[in-house]
Design a protein around this motif. Structure first.
Motif, PDB file in Angstrom:
ATOM      1  N   PHE A 171     -47.211 -17.883  46.148  1.00 33.06           N
ATOM      2  CA  PHE A 171     -46.320 -17.091  45.310  1.00 33.06           C
ATOM      3  C   PHE A 171     -45.457 -17.973  44.416  1.00 33.06           C
ATOM      4  CE2 PHE A 171     -47.313 -13.621  48.272  1.00 33.06           C
ATOM      5  CZ  PHE A 171     -47.488 -12.585  47.365  1.00 33.06           C
ATOM      6  N   ALA A 172     -45.127 -19.171  44.877  1.00 37.33           N
ATOM      7  CA  ALA A 172     -44.389 -20.096  44.012  1.00 37.33           C
ATOM      8  C   ALA A 172     -45.228 -20.453  42.791  1.00 37.33           C
ATOM      9  CB  ALA A 172     -44.003 -21.351  44.793  1.00 37.33           C
ATOM     10  N   ALA A 173     -46.533 -20.688  43.010  1.00 34.86           N
ATOM     11  CA  ALA A 173     -47.430 -20.978  41.883  1.00 34.86           C
ATOM     12  C   ALA A 173     -47.602 -19.746  41.004  1.00 34.86           C
ATOM     13  CB  ALA A 173     -48.781 -21.454  42.408  1.00 34.86           C
ATOM     14  N   LEU A 174     -47.675 -18.561  41.619  1.00 35.69           N
ATOM     15  CA  LEU A 174     -47.815 -17.332  40.847  1.00 35.69           C
ATOM     16  C   LEU A 174     -46.605 -17.098  39.959  1.00 35.69           C
ATOM     17  CD1 LEU A 174     -49.558 -14.728  40.406  1.00 35.69           C
ATOM     18  CD2 LEU A 174     -48.111 -13.653  42.144  1.00 35.69           C
ATOM     19  N   MET A 175     -45.413 -17.413  40.449  1.00 34.48           N
ATOM     20  CA  MET A 175     -44.203 -17.229  39.648  1.00 34.48           C
ATOM     21  C   MET A 175     -44.230 -18.092  38.393  1.00 34.48           C
ATOM     22  SD  MET A 175     -41.895 -15.191  41.296  1.00 34.48           S
ATOM     23  CE  MET A 175     -40.259 -15.814  40.971  1.00 34.48           C
ATOM     24  N   ASP A 176     -44.866 -19.249  38.485  1.00 34.17           N
ATOM     25  CA  ASP A 176     -44.932 -20.147  37.325  1.00 34.17           C
ATOM     26  C   ASP A 176     -46.023 -19.733  36.337  1.00 34.17           C
ATOM     27  OD1 ASP A 176     -42.870 -21.716  38.267  1.00 34.17           O
ATOM     28  OD2 ASP A 176     -44.207 -23.057  39.370  1.00 34.17           O
ATOM     29  N   GLU A 177     -47.068 -19.057  36.822  1.00 34.87           N
ATOM     30  CA  GLU A 177     -48.165 -18.625  35.949  1.00 34.87           C
ATOM     31  C   GLU A 177     -48.802 -17.391  36.551  1.00 34.87           C
ATOM     32  OE1 GLU A 177     -52.112 -20.442  33.693  1.00 34.87           O
ATOM     33  OE2 GLU A 177     -51.335 -21.412  35.502  1.00 34.87           O
ATOM     34  N   VAL A 178     -48.606 -16.245  35.912  1.00 37.15           N
ATOM     35  CA  VAL A 178     -49.059 -14.981  36.495  1.00 37.15           C
ATOM     36  C   VAL A 178     -50.359 -14.466  35.905  1.00 37.15           C
ATOM     37  CG1 VAL A 178     -46.696 -14.297  37.055  1.00 37.15           C
ATOM     38  CG2 VAL A 178     -47.699 -13.599  34.857  1.00 37.15           C
ATOM     39  N   ASP A 179     -50.817 -15.047  34.801  1.00 39.39           N
ATOM     40  CA  ASP A 179     -51.943 -14.433  34.084  1.00 39.39           C
ATOM     41  C   ASP A 179     -53.029 -15.406  33.646  1.00 39.39           C
ATOM     42  OD1 ASP A 179     -50.475 -15.806  32.239  1.00 39.39           O
ATOM     43  OD2 ASP A 179     -50.177 -14.129  30.866  1.00 39.39           O
ATOM     44  N   PHE A 180     -53.038 -16.630  34.221  1.00 40.68           N
ATOM     45  CA  PHE A 180     -54.002 -17.653  33.823  1.00 40.68           C
ATOM     46  C   PHE A 180     -53.844 -18.044  32.353  1.00 40.68           C
ATOM     47  CE2 PHE A 180     -56.885 -16.023  37.378  1.00 40.68           C
ATOM     48  CZ  PHE A 180     -56.455 -17.006  38.253  1.00 40.68           C
ATOM     49  N   LYS A 181     -52.697 -17.739  31.760  1.00 37.02           N
ATOM     50  CA  LYS A 181     -52.439 -18.104  30.368  1.00 37.02           C
ATOM     51  C   LYS A 181     -51.175 -18.944  30.242  1.00 37.02           C
ATOM     52  CE  LYS A 181     -54.499 -13.791  28.645  1.00 37.02           C
ATOM     53  NZ  LYS A 181     -54.234 -12.540  27.875  1.00 37.02           N
ATOM     54  N   GLY A 182     -50.633 -19.385  31.368  1.00 44.14           N
ATOM     55  CA  GLY A 182     -49.423 -20.197  31.357  1.00 44.14           C
ATOM     56  C   GLY A 182     -48.139 -19.400  31.242  1.00 44.14           C
ATOM     57  N   THR A 183     -48.187 -18.080  31.459  1.00 42.35           N
ATOM     58  CA  THR A 183     -47.004 -17.234  31.315  1.00 42.35           C
ATOM     59  C   THR A 183     -46.261 -17.145  32.634  1.00 42.35           C
ATOM     60  OG1 THR A 183     -48.221 -15.890  29.706  1.00 42.35           O
ATOM     61  CG2 THR A 183     -46.165 -14.986  30.579  1.00 42.35           C
ATOM     62  N   ALA A 184     -44.979 -17.491  32.619  1.00 42.92           N
ATOM     63  CA  ALA A 184     -44.150 -17.382  33.816  1.00 42.92           C
ATOM     64  C   ALA A 184     -43.834 -15.919  34.099  1.00 42.92           C
ATOM     65  CB  ALA A 184     -42.864 -18.176  33.649  1.00 42.92           C
TER      66      ALA A 184
END
Length: 469
Positions: free
Chosen positions: A94-107
């Motif tokens: 989830f820490a990684a997901l918070m930094d990138e949620v859409d495989f496009k680099g969007t936090a």
């Protein structure tokens, strides 16, 4: 026979309004391109005059600034997301997901800020929860992690994308159809661009993806279609990400009518647009005064900068010029419309400017922005609930066994951090013997002060507070 392109009655009734509201929000060249839809012609106005007015059209975009102000203020501090449990790998995910949620680099905060803006424009926005699809089904969780099949991601959709749906007795989606269009060229040497239309159908267990490709500029005629016929093909199908939860993987953010900014101020903005352009045209025409000749004889002389006129002894010559009373009335009306746009958007204190123009104390700001604060808190509650629903859906699909909470988004730079720190010190000074109270106070202060830090850093801080206090 499946009519996958059929549109819901509510969608049919609202889609022309969404187009207008998006033009009003964006403004600029986009609104000028569609100006003929918004600039009203005068009664019996000559076509060439109306065409010239269209070429001179301009737009004072107050509602766009208001929407952007709300989004910037609401997300000035990122939402505070905490994960409680012993599953370290889940927290790392989830820490990684918070930094990138859409495989496009969007936090995460940037993703949901865009969804918030979308909801203020059209009244709703949508988030799809999905997992990467792999050729071989994993037998264990370790295999899922190794192949990336457990790496959830989010896809944003607007109200224009969700064209059809049905709700169950609890008000949740029973099934939904999403339509998107993209322009693509597979190879640079291909002769022309193609428009690909995709329809994604989701129910509570399965999904189906249909596609149709057309040449750019040619109409895409879809209706009463049978997938596989007429160029529409079934390109993918299977079980979706939330099938085990028996839930459609699309979550919605719906703004109440009273907080839908474009719907509240859209007509006022259109009225201001027409009045301001009418005043501008009148002022421009007033700069070119017309000659007036008072004479009892027939008048046939040509008048212009390169000509002269000859008058008889009793003739008189003058120039027409507006007195300006109607100009002042129009200007006062424009000012009133501008103030009304801000008032109905709960920003009456802005007075046409989003800056107070002077230094104010924290208490003074609280008094001036009390109504605006309550509206921002309502927005914050809606956004926190959406973020919590999205993250808990992912957690339940992954079966991580952790608890997720979303807080924050309730302070908007009306008070500074020193005030909160003083309040916390006073509360701790009461001598209440509660370790849980101390932990919660320290976590709230730390996470608010470090709102811009990475999620893994926040998680470590929370763990250290839990272990020490």
């Amino acid at each position: 026979m499946i009519d996958i392109d059929r549109e819901h009655p509510e969608y049919l009734a609202a889609k022309h309004v969404w187009r207008r509201y998006r033009d009003l929000y964006i403004g600029g060249e986009r609104l000028k391109l569609h100006a003929q839809e918004y600039l009203l012609p005068r009664q019996r106005e000559p076509g060439d005059v109306y065409t010239e007015r269209l070429s001179r059209v301009f737009y004072e975009n107050y509602i766009g600034s208001i929407v952007d102000w709300y989004s910037a203020t609401l997300f000035r501090k990122e939402p505070v997301v905490t994960f409680e449990g012993t599953n370290a790998s889940a927290k790392s995910f989830f820490a990684a997901l918070m930094d990138e949620v859409d495989f496009k680099g969007t936090a995460l905060s940037d993703f949901f800020r865009a969804q918030f803006v979308e909801s203020l424009i059209t009244g709703a926005s949508y988030v799809l929860v999905d997992f990467p699809r792999t050729e071989k089904k994993a037998g264990t969780r370790a295999e899922e992690d190794a192949t990336g099949a457990s790496r959830a991601y989010l896809v944003a959709y607007s109200a224009e994308d969700v064209i059809n749906w049905n709700l169950d007795l609890q008000g949740n989606f029973d099934w939904v159809v999403i339509r998107t269009k993209t322009i693509r060229k597979d190879r640079v040497e291909d002769p022309g661009w193609k428009t690909e239309t995709r329809w994604a159908y989701y129910d509570k267990q399965t999904f189906r993806i249909y596609s149709r490709v057309d040449d750019v500029g040619l109409p895409s005629l879809v209706g009463d279609m049978d997938p596989g016929a007429g160029g529409v093909t079934l390109v993918d199908q299977g079980t979706h990400a939330l099938a085990k939860l028996n839930r459609v993987p699309l979550l919605d953010l719906r703004i109440p009518e009273g907080l839908w900014m474009l719907n509240r101020a859209g007509l006022l903005q259109l009225e201001h647009f027409n009045k301001s352009n009418a005043l501008s045209w009148a002022l421009t025409m007033g700069l070119f005064a017309m000659p007036v000749v008072y004479s009892d004889r027939d008048w046939s002389q040509m008048v212009g900068e390169s000509y002269y006129i000859q008058l008889a002894p009793e003739d008189k010559f003058g120039w027409t010029e507006p007195e300006g009373k109607v100009f002042q009335i129009a200007q006062d009306n424009l000012t009133r419309l501008q103030e009304e746009i801000y008032r109905v958007c709960y920003l009456a204190q802005a007075g046409g400017s989003l800056s107070a123009g002077g230094v104010q104390s924290g208490i003074s700001k609280q008094l001036d922005f009390s109504i605006t604060q309550e509206v921002l808190r309502a927005y914050g509650d809606a956004m926190k609930e959406l973020i919590r629903r999205v993250l808990t859906s992912i957690e339940a699909a992954r079966e991580d066994g952790i608890e997720i909470s979303v807080t924050g988004m309730d302070e908007f730079d009306i008070t500074d951090f020193g005030t909160e720190l003083s309040d916390a010190q006073a509360l701790l000074g009461l001598g209440v013997e509660s370790p849980t109270l101390k932990k919660e106070i320290f976590k709230k202060l730390a996470l608010k002060y470090l709102s811009d830090s990475r999620q893994d850093v926040k998680d470590r801080i929370v763990g250290e507070i839990e272990g020490v206090v």
